[in-house]
Design an enzyme around this catalytic site. Sequence first.
Site, PDB file in Angstrom:
ATOM      1  N   THR A  95      61.046 -45.594  26.685  1.00 16.39           N
ATOM      2  CA  THR A  95      60.256 -45.473  25.326  1.00 16.39           C
ATOM      3  C   THR A  95      61.381 -45.732  24.330  1.00 16.39           C
ATOM      4  OG1 THR A  95      59.286 -44.039  23.883  1.00 16.39           O
ATOM      5  CG2 THR A  95      60.470 -42.874  25.632  1.00 16.39           C
TER       6      THR A  95
ATOM      7  N   TYR B 117      60.039 -34.698  24.545  1.00 14.33           N
ATOM      8  CA  TYR B 117      59.622 -35.782  25.189  1.00 14.33           C
ATOM      9  C   TYR B 117      60.642 -37.218  25.447  1.00 14.33           C
ATOM     10  CZ  TYR B 117      57.367 -40.636  25.829  1.00 14.33           C
ATOM     11  OH  TYR B 117      57.170 -41.936  26.388  1.00 14.33           O
TER      12      TYR B 117
END
Length: 329
Positions: free
Chosen positions: A117, A141
Site C-alpha cells: 500500500t 496498518y
Amino acid sequence: MATVLVVGGAGYIGSHVCKALAARGDVPVVFDNLSAGHREAVRWGPLVIGDIRDGQALDRAFAEHEPVAVMHFAAHIEVGEGERAPLAFWDNNVAGVVSLLKAMDKAGIAPLVFSSTCAVYGEPESVPISEDEPRTPVSVYGRTKKAVEDLLIDTAKTGRLRFASLRYFNACGASPDGDIGEEHDPETHLIPNALKAAAGLGPAMQLFGDDYPTPDGTCIRDYIHVMDLADAHLKALELLIGGHEAFACNIGTGQGLSVREILDAVKDVTGKAVPHTIAPRRPGDAVRLVADTARAHSLLGFTPTLSSAEQIVADAWRFHASRWGVASQ
Ligand code: UDP
C-alpha cells in the site's frame, strides 16, 4: 494455464484479480476465511475456507491444488481499527504471512504477489511518490504492511522466494459487468460513501477536512480502477513466474483528484449532488498521495485504461445501485 492460490480472493481486490486470471485462462483457487470476504464473490474457481495462520490448512490446499504461485490479499485494512486493535492487525497481517511463507517454502513455491500500500510512505516528503521514497508509515496498518515488505526481503535471501510488493494507491470502482464490486462492512471509503449519500440511503456524507493546503482544501488521492489494478497483478505475476527477481512497485495513475473532484464526478454520474457536511480532519490522512508510475510502466508495461473519475464512479454506481435496488440511470 496456471493454477494460482489467491489468499483473500473473496475480498474486494482479490475477487477482481480472480476474474482477470480466469479471463486469460488461469485457475484461481481462493483461500479465504470469509471473515471479510464474500462467498458469492468466488465465481471463477474453487473456494478453500481456511485461515492463513493455520499452517496445516495451507499445506492441504497446496497439496490438493498444486498452485504454481500465490497472490496474497488477506489483511485487515481499516486504518482506524488498526489503532484500536493493533495486536489483531499484527497477528493477521504479519504473523499470517509468516505462516503463509512457511507453507510456500514447504510446498516449494517461489512466486508471491503481495498487496502492499502507499500507506507505507506515511506523509511523503515529495509527490509524486517514487518507490525510493523513505517508508515511514504513520498508522498501525501501514506499519504492518511495511513489516511484511521487510519480511519478504529477508525471506527472499534464501533464494526460495521471489515476490512483488505492489503498493496500491486508492483502489476503487467495480467490474464493468456489475457482477462484483466493493462491499466492506463497515464501509469507510469515499466513493461508496458518497454514492450512498447521493442515493439518499444514508446520512449526509462526512467530508473529513476542507482546510488542507490544496487548491480546494480537500485531500488529494490517486484513484485506480480495481480492474486496472487487477491487470497490474497479472503483469507482476507473469514476471515472477518467468523468473524475475523480487521488486516493489507503485500501482496508481499518476493523477491526483481531490475529495471535491470525486464528489463532482458522483454528481455527474448519478445526476444527484452528494449531501455532505464538513467534518474534522480524519487522523492519519496525508494531504496528497499520488504515485510516480515510471517503474510500473517500465517494469510491468502497465498503463491504466479504466481509471478516469467518470469510469470509476460509473462502474461503482452500476454495482451499488443494483445491490441497493435503486435505478442507476
Ligand atoms: N473521505 C471523506 N469521507 C468519507 C471517506 C473518505 O472525506 O466518508 C476522504 C478521506 O479523508 C480521504 C479520501 O476521502 O481524504 C479518501 O479516503 P478513503 O478512505 O476512500 O481512502 P484512503 O485514502 O484512506 O485509503
